[in-house]
Design a protein around this motif. Structure first.
Motif, PDB file in Angstrom:
ATOM      1  N   LEU A 166       0.843  -1.179   0.000  1.00 60.25           N
ATOM      2  CA  LEU A 166       0.000   0.000   0.000  1.00 60.25           C
ATOM      3  C   LEU A 166       0.886   1.239   0.000  1.00 60.25           C
ATOM      4  O   LEU A 166       1.861   1.309   0.756  1.00 60.25           O
ATOM      5  N   GLN A 167       0.546   2.193  -0.817  1.00 64.62           N
ATOM      6  CA  GLN A 167       1.327   3.428  -0.921  1.00 64.62           C
ATOM      7  C   GLN A 167       0.379   4.609  -0.823  1.00 64.62           C
ATOM      8  O   GLN A 167      -0.421   4.843  -1.727  1.00 64.62           O
ATOM      9  N   ALA A 168       0.471   5.329   0.279  1.00 61.83           N
ATOM     10  CA  ALA A 168      -0.378   6.508   0.490  1.00 61.83           C
ATOM     11  C   ALA A 168       0.330   7.753  -0.016  1.00 61.83           C
ATOM     12  O   ALA A 168       1.559   7.867   0.069  1.00 61.83           O
ATOM     13  N   SER A 169      -0.448   8.683  -0.527  1.00 58.58           N
ATOM     14  CA  SER A 169       0.118   9.928  -1.033  1.00 58.58           C
ATOM     15  C   SER A 169      -0.917  11.038  -0.940  1.00 58.58           C
ATOM     16  O   SER A 169      -2.100  10.781  -0.689  1.00 58.58           O
ATOM     17  N   GLY A 170      -0.469  12.278  -1.166  1.00 56.51           N
ATOM     18  CA  GLY A 170      -1.393  13.399  -1.246  1.00 56.51           C
ATOM     19  C   GLY A 170      -1.373  14.336  -0.061  1.00 56.51           C
ATOM     20  O   GLY A 170      -2.067  15.357  -0.075  1.00 56.51           O
ATOM     21  N   GLY A 171      -0.606  14.015   0.968  1.00 54.32           N
ATOM     22  CA  GLY A 171      -0.548  14.884   2.126  1.00 54.32           C
ATOM     23  C   GLY A 171       0.181  16.183   1.827  1.00 54.32           C
ATOM     24  O   GLY A 171       0.810  16.339   0.780  1.00 54.32           O
ATOM     25  N   GLY A 172       0.098  17.117   2.761  1.00 56.77           N
ATOM     26  CA  GLY A 172       0.784  18.381   2.587  1.00 56.77           C
ATOM     27  C   GLY A 172       0.385  19.373   3.640  1.00 56.77           C
ATOM     28  O   GLY A 172      -0.336  19.044   4.593  1.00 56.77           O
ATOM     29  N   LEU A 173       0.828  20.596   3.451  1.00 56.22           N
ATOM     30  CA  LEU A 173       0.518  21.704   4.355  1.00 56.22           C
ATOM     31  C   LEU A 173      -0.538  22.588   3.710  1.00 56.22           C
ATOM     32  O   LEU A 173      -0.334  23.076   2.585  1.00 56.22           O
ATOM     33  N   VAL A 174      -1.655  22.765   4.403  1.00 56.75           N
ATOM     34  CA  VAL A 174      -2.732  23.605   3.889  1.00 56.75           C
ATOM     35  C   VAL A 174      -3.248  24.499   5.005  1.00 56.75           C
ATOM     36  O   VAL A 174      -2.987  24.252   6.190  1.00 56.75           O
ATOM     37  N   GLN A 175      -3.995  25.512   4.622  1.00 57.15           N
ATOM     38  CA  GLN A 175      -4.624  26.390   5.608  1.00 57.15           C
ATOM     39  C   GLN A 175      -5.984  25.828   6.000  1.00 57.15           C
ATOM     40  O   GLN A 175      -6.607  25.075   5.247  1.00 57.15           O
ATOM     41  N   ALA A 176      -6.439  26.226   7.155  1.00 56.39           N
ATOM     42  CA  ALA A 176      -7.767  25.822   7.606  1.00 56.39           C
ATOM     43  C   ALA A 176      -8.809  26.219   6.566  1.00 56.39           C
ATOM     44  O   ALA A 176      -8.745  27.304   5.985  1.00 56.39           O
ATOM     45  N   GLY A 177      -9.741  25.312   6.333  1.00 54.45           N
ATOM     46  CA  GLY A 177     -10.789  25.539   5.349  1.00 54.45           C
ATOM     47  C   GLY A 177     -10.494  24.958   3.980  1.00 54.45           C
ATOM     48  O   GLY A 177     -11.390  24.861   3.137  1.00 54.45           O
ATOM     49  N   ALA A 178      -9.258  24.575   3.766  1.00 54.09           N
ATOM     50  CA  ALA A 178      -8.865  24.019   2.469  1.00 54.09           C
ATOM     51  C   ALA A 178      -9.282  22.560   2.357  1.00 54.09           C
ATOM     52  O   ALA A 178      -9.796  21.953   3.310  1.00 54.09           O
ATOM     53  N   SER A 179      -9.039  22.014   1.172  1.00 55.44           N
ATOM     54  CA  SER A 179      -9.332  20.608   0.901  1.00 55.44           C
ATOM     55  C   SER A 179      -8.057  19.875   0.476  1.00 55.44           C
ATOM     56  O   SER A 179      -7.134  20.480  -0.072  1.00 55.44           O
ATOM     57  N   LEU A 180      -8.048  18.595   0.737  1.00 59.52           N
ATOM     58  CA  LEU A 180      -6.972  17.719   0.275  1.00 59.52           C
ATOM     59  C   LEU A 180      -7.580  16.391  -0.127  1.00 59.52           C
ATOM     60  O   LEU A 180      -8.590  15.965   0.448  1.00 59.52           O
ATOM     61  N   ARG A 181      -6.936  15.742  -1.066  1.00 56.24           N
ATOM     62  CA  ARG A 181      -7.365  14.412  -1.489  1.00 56.24           C
ATOM     63  C   ARG A 181      -6.192  13.465  -1.316  1.00 56.24           C
ATOM     64  O   ARG A 181      -5.151  13.630  -1.965  1.00 56.24           O
ATOM     65  N   LEU A 182      -6.358  12.512  -0.454  1.00 48.80           N
ATOM     66  CA  LEU A 182      -5.347  11.487  -0.252  1.00 48.80           C
ATOM     67  C   LEU A 182      -5.683  10.273  -1.102  1.00 48.80           C
ATOM     68  O   LEU A 182      -6.858   9.952  -1.307  1.00 48.80           O
ATOM     69  N   SER A 183      -4.652   9.618  -1.568  1.00 44.35           N
ATOM     70  CA  SER A 183      -4.840   8.392  -2.336  1.00 44.35           C
ATOM     71  C   SER A 183      -4.009   7.274  -1.736  1.00 44.35           C
ATOM     72  O   SER A 183      -2.960   7.519  -1.128  1.00 44.35           O
ATOM     73  N   CYS A 184      -4.478   6.068  -1.926  1.00 45.82           N
ATOM     74  CA  CYS A 184      -3.749   4.887  -1.479  1.00 45.82           C
ATOM     75  C   CYS A 184      -3.757   3.892  -2.632  1.00 45.82           C
ATOM     76  O   CYS A 184      -4.824   3.410  -3.023  1.00 45.82           O
ATOM     77  N   ALA A 185      -2.588   3.628  -3.174  1.00 46.59           N
ATOM     78  CA  ALA A 185      -2.455   2.675  -4.267  1.00 46.59           C
ATOM     79  C   ALA A 185      -2.155   1.296  -3.701  1.00 46.59           C
ATOM     80  O   ALA A 185      -1.235   1.135  -2.896  1.00 46.59           O
ATOM     81  N   ALA A 186      -2.935   0.325  -4.132  1.00 46.83           N
ATOM     82  CA  ALA A 186      -2.773  -1.038  -3.641  1.00 46.83           C
ATOM     83  C   ALA A 186      -2.210  -1.924  -4.738  1.00 46.83           C
ATOM     84  O   ALA A 186      -2.539  -1.763  -5.917  1.00 46.83           O
TER      85      ALA A 186
END
Length: 120
Positions: A3-23
């Protein structure tokens, strides 16, 4: 199962992020996929599960309405869409393959985690 997770980062409050996990690997579709997170100084917390076949999912009450799980069978990925992020969402997010329950010990395979930092 890998499993490989990705998509994290630094964002401001109220923002959106999409994390993915490749299997990948043998028989990963036999398992439900779960997302967990561990905030600084806290225990690992269950976010929610999703199944490969039906896409069945549910969410812990505190995250309903902001977090959405999905899967892409063609790409062998599961995704965690996070909206209206709050500083309290700061954590390392993990994907795992296992039973689909909130029990950590029922997941045999874990990704390496991806860090999400939400600034106020």
């Amino acid at each position: 199962v890998q499993l490989q997770a990705s998509g994290g980062g630094l964002v401001q409050a109220g923002a959106s992020l999409r994390l993915s996990c490749a299997a990948s690997g043998r028989a990963f579709r036999r398992y439900a996929m779960g997302w967990f997170r561990r905030a600084p100084g806290a225990e690992r917390e269950f976010v929610g599960p999703i199944t490969w076949n039906s896409g069945s999912t549910y969410y812990v009450d505190s995250l309903k309405g902001r977090f959405t799980l999905s899967r892409d069978n063609a790409k062998n990925t599961v995704n965690l869409q996070m909206n209206s992020l709050e500083p309290e969402d700061t954590a390392v997010y993990y994907c795992a393959a296992g039973s689909g329950t909130p029990r950590l010990d029922e997941y045999a395979f874990w990704g390496q985690g991806t860090l999400v930092t939400v600034s106020s």
